[in-house]
Design an enzyme around this catalytic site. Structure first.
Site, PDB file in Angstrom:
ATOM      1  N   HIS B 232      69.767  40.743  28.453  1.00  0.00           N
ATOM      2  CA  HIS B 232      69.687  40.666  29.922  1.00  0.00           C
ATOM      3  C   HIS B 232      68.267  40.758  30.462  1.00  0.00           C
ATOM      4  CE1 HIS B 232      73.955  41.004  29.562  1.00  0.00           C
ATOM      5  NE2 HIS B 232      73.804  42.142  28.924  1.00  0.00           N
ATOM      6  N   ARG B 289      61.810  41.570  46.375  1.00  0.00           N
ATOM      7  CA  ARG B 289      60.421  41.795  45.980  1.00  0.00           C
ATOM      8  C   ARG B 289      59.860  40.508  45.415  1.00  0.00           C
ATOM      9  NH1 ARG B 289      61.614  41.311  40.579  1.00  0.00           N
ATOM     10  NH2 ARG B 289      63.482  42.394  39.898  1.00  0.00           N
TER      11      ARG B 289
END
Lengths: 184, 514
Positions: B232, B289
């Site tokens: 991941h 972000r």
């Protein structure tokens, strides 16, 4: 001067002679002419045939290799050729006495028995100790969780045994190869 | 600049490009780090452990105020998606270069973000709708898991970057996975809350970069393809996605912009989707972000995303042509170079960088916080560099990337460079027929053979070089000559090449000789 060098898993006899920038190497009977120059930490090797291609004036075209060499723990060398790592270890200068010693070492190099130290594979912080003294562990059972770089890694027992000692506590910072657990 | 490593360097560069000064902060072990030396000013904020430095809101605010900073850039990671940090900056009179605390709070909660996406008319991956806090019993989570269905993912509510995430294929593994996910989530984000999500079969990870200004404009960019992941964690990203047609691009970027508009999103952000083979896509989460992989978007659009973050924070309206953002010029690819040993199961490999050769040349970009002589500390993310390559098409970008990887050399520590050299030769990668589980499956098929296979001549040269090293650097003279003369001839830098280790090696060899 001849060395026994293991590179890429194969032993080779390497003979080196020369001075300054010009060396001659013989590897398992094949001879090369080397032009050796050092640029900072990088060695530039121009490797050509031992005999000049043209004789007048002598011309030694060479294949260009960049090599860096660093010392590692345990006598291994970290060698990179053209930025690709090649595992290398020098087994020493060859000669009758060196060979006798090597043979002796082979004879005594039996599989270790008795206590086994399970060590930290990397520096990090102990997140959790999963076993207690006296516990029986099976092969590949997790014994300690070490965290480094925000990822937790489980250190496993390489073989079955009984925990004889727990050498670390939760939260401790450890260096690579610190003994964590002793099993027997 | 409330961060460290390569992203701190990236932000300092953006400031320089805009004629602004930048203040660095550093923990104890980062005193000599590149971002500290590059900055105009630097301020110590505490011990090396992140919880005592880069995660300390109070110390970061103090550092900003003490140096007279006007604005704070959080980078990614650490406090970048922490709404209390954004709120604390605002309360202290500092401009937070990022979205509002409210947007971070809403989209940072993965469960609230899912609800926002549904409200904006975008499909989400089936999962548990309410988060489970640290006190929630396993039995309640087990019941929820049954209704979500196995295989499933446990994810950190505050998560990102694969931290606090676990795959669970059977009910029996659930309790231990919950424990591990919570512990990692607490360490990484200070919040152990988790939720469950169904694991789709062989989806791709496709994401849409956005910029939103303070005047209500939201601009989506051409998608990025980030399916090459190990556990991941993205390891290779490229743009555009080989699986996205112009029609699908229009659809997915419109959906992303709709979600961002519905929450009044400002600054840079990224909406991540899972894309199934049939072209259906699902909202996964929003990263509020700047994204690690932002350089590849910059390469195909010519837009400096970090500069735009700063300009937006200053109140400037977006004046980028939407077609420039959505129609990629060529193809770009990025490899994340980590301080990990791929031949030891990607074990972290912190330590001193003894040597560093960074590739360059046409259309290569290296974003790095590392330099020879600096340390990769054990306390932080192992990312040391992001290597990006641009080409007129995918094939050219890949060829350039292979060339650049061949030039890369990091000595002293192990890195994932050899892995990338191997990875880029894989047929499924060249053909772009991959999905998010592809790399993990591929790695599982391997039987421990090294990623790097030197050629026969390279092995032979290594053997010769090792012997030469012993003769020259250690000082064993060949042919009975004095080694000192050879050493003097070779050591142009004037450094004595015979170190302590060298004499030890000599002693060992002499010992072997008897």
């Amino acid at each position: 001067m001849t060395f026994e060098v293991e590179a890429g898993g194969r032993r080779r006899a390497v003979e080196i002679a020369g001075a300054g920038r010009a060396y001659r190497a013989v590897v398992d009977g094949r001879a090369y002419a080397l032009d050796v120059a050092r640029v900072g930490d990088v060695w530039s090797l121009l490797v050509g045939s031992a005999e000049p291609v043209l004789s007048s004036p002598p011309l030694h075209p060479g294949r260009s290799y960049e090599v860096t060499i660093g010392e590692q723990a345990g006598g291994e060398l970290a060698v990179y050729v053209n930025r690709r790592a090649v595992p290398v270890s020098i087994h020493g200068l060859t000669g009758p006495r060196a060979q006798r010693r090597a043979t002796r070492a082979d004879r005594t190099g039996e599989a270790p028995s008795g206590p086994l130290n399970i060590v930290a594979p990397m520096p990090g912080r102990i997140v959790k100790v999963l076993v207690n003294e006296g516990d029986a562990v099976v092969a590949r059972q997790g014994v300690v969780v070490v965290e480094a770089m925000k990822m937790e890694n489980e250190v496993r027992a390489p073989r079955a045994g009984t925990v004889k000692g727990v050498r670390v506590t939760q939260g401790a910072l450890v260096e690579a190869r610190t003994v964590l657990i002793v099993i027997e | 600049m409330a961060n460290r490593g390569e992203i701190a360097v990236r932000v300092i560069r953006a400031c320089r490009d805009m004629g602004m000064a930048c203040v660095a902060v550093y923990s104890e072990c980062d005193r000599t780090a590149r971002h500290v030396r590059m900055a105009d000013e630097a301020c110590a904020i505490g011990p090396s452990a992140p919880l005592e430095s880069y995660l300390r809101v109070d110390r970061l605010i103090d550092a900003a105020l003490a140096t007279g900073a006007d604005a704070v850039h959080p980078g990614y990671g650490f406090l970048a998606e922490n709404e209390s940090f954004a709120a604390a900056c605002r309360a202290a009179g500092l401009t937070f270069i990022g979205p509002t605390a409210e947007a971070i709070s809403l989209m940072g909660s993965k469960t609230a973000a899912r609800r926002a996406a549904i409200a904006a008319g975008v499909s989400v991956v089936p999962g548990s709708d309410a988060p489970f806090d640290a006190n929630q019993s396993d039995s309640v989570i087990e019941a929820a898991a049954v209704s979500v269905g196995y295989p499933l993912l446990i994810k950190a509510v505050a998560g990102g970057g694969g931290k606090g995430m676990r795959v669970v294929t059977a009910a029996g593994d659930l309790p231990s996975s919950i424990r591990a996910a919570r512990s990692e989530a607490r360490a990484a984000f200070g919040d152990p809350a988790i939720y469950l999500e169904r694991r789709l079969v062989r989806p791709r990870h496709v994401e849409v970069q956005l910029l939103g200004d303070l005047h209500g404009n939201v601009l989506p960019f051409v998608e990025r393809e980030c399916s090459i992941q190990r556990r991941h964690q993205k390891v290779i990203e490229e743009t555009p996605s080989p699986a996205v047609s112009p029609a699908l691009r229009a659809e997915i970027t419109t959906a992303a912009a709709a979600v961002a508009r519905s929450v009044g999103y400002t600054s840079a952000g990224t909406i991540e989707f899972l894309l199934e083979e049939d072209g259906r896509f699902y909202f996964l989460e929003m990263n509020t972000r700047l994204q690690v992989e932002h350089p590849i978007t910059e390469m195909v659009t010519g837009v400096d995303l970090v500069q735009w973050q700063i300009r937006i924070a200053q109140g400037e309206p977006l004046d980028i042509d939407p077609q420039q953002a959505l129609a990629p010029n060529g193809h770009a690819i990025e490899c994340r170079i980590y301080a990990e040993d791929p031949d030891a199961g990607f074990m972290p490999s912190p330590g001193r960088i003894a040597a560093l050769d960074v590739p360059g040349g046409p259309w290569i970009r290296d974003d790095s916080g590392a330099e020879p002589g600096t340390d990769v500390p054990i306390f932080y993310d192992p990312l040391i560099s992001k290597l990006s390559a641009w080409g007129a098409d995918r094939q050219q970008a890949l060829t350039r990337m292979k060339r650049a990887l061949g030039e890369y050399h990091v000595g002293g520590i192990r890195t994932t460079v050899p892995f990338f050299r191997w990875m880029l030769e894989q047929p499924a990668f060249e053909n772009a027929t991959f999905h998010t589980a592809y790399l993990d499956e591929l790695l599982q098929q391997r039987r421990g053979e090294p990623f790097e296979n030197p050629r026969e001549d390279e092995e032979e040269i290594a053997a010769v070089a090792a012997a030469l090293h012993t003769v020259i650097a250690v000082g064993i003279a060949p042919s009975g000559r004095s080694a000192a003369r050879d050493v003097a001839a070779l050591s142009e830098a004037g450094r004595p090449p015979v170190g302590r280790a060298g004499w030890k090696r000599l002693a060992r060899l002499e010992g072997l000789r008897g």
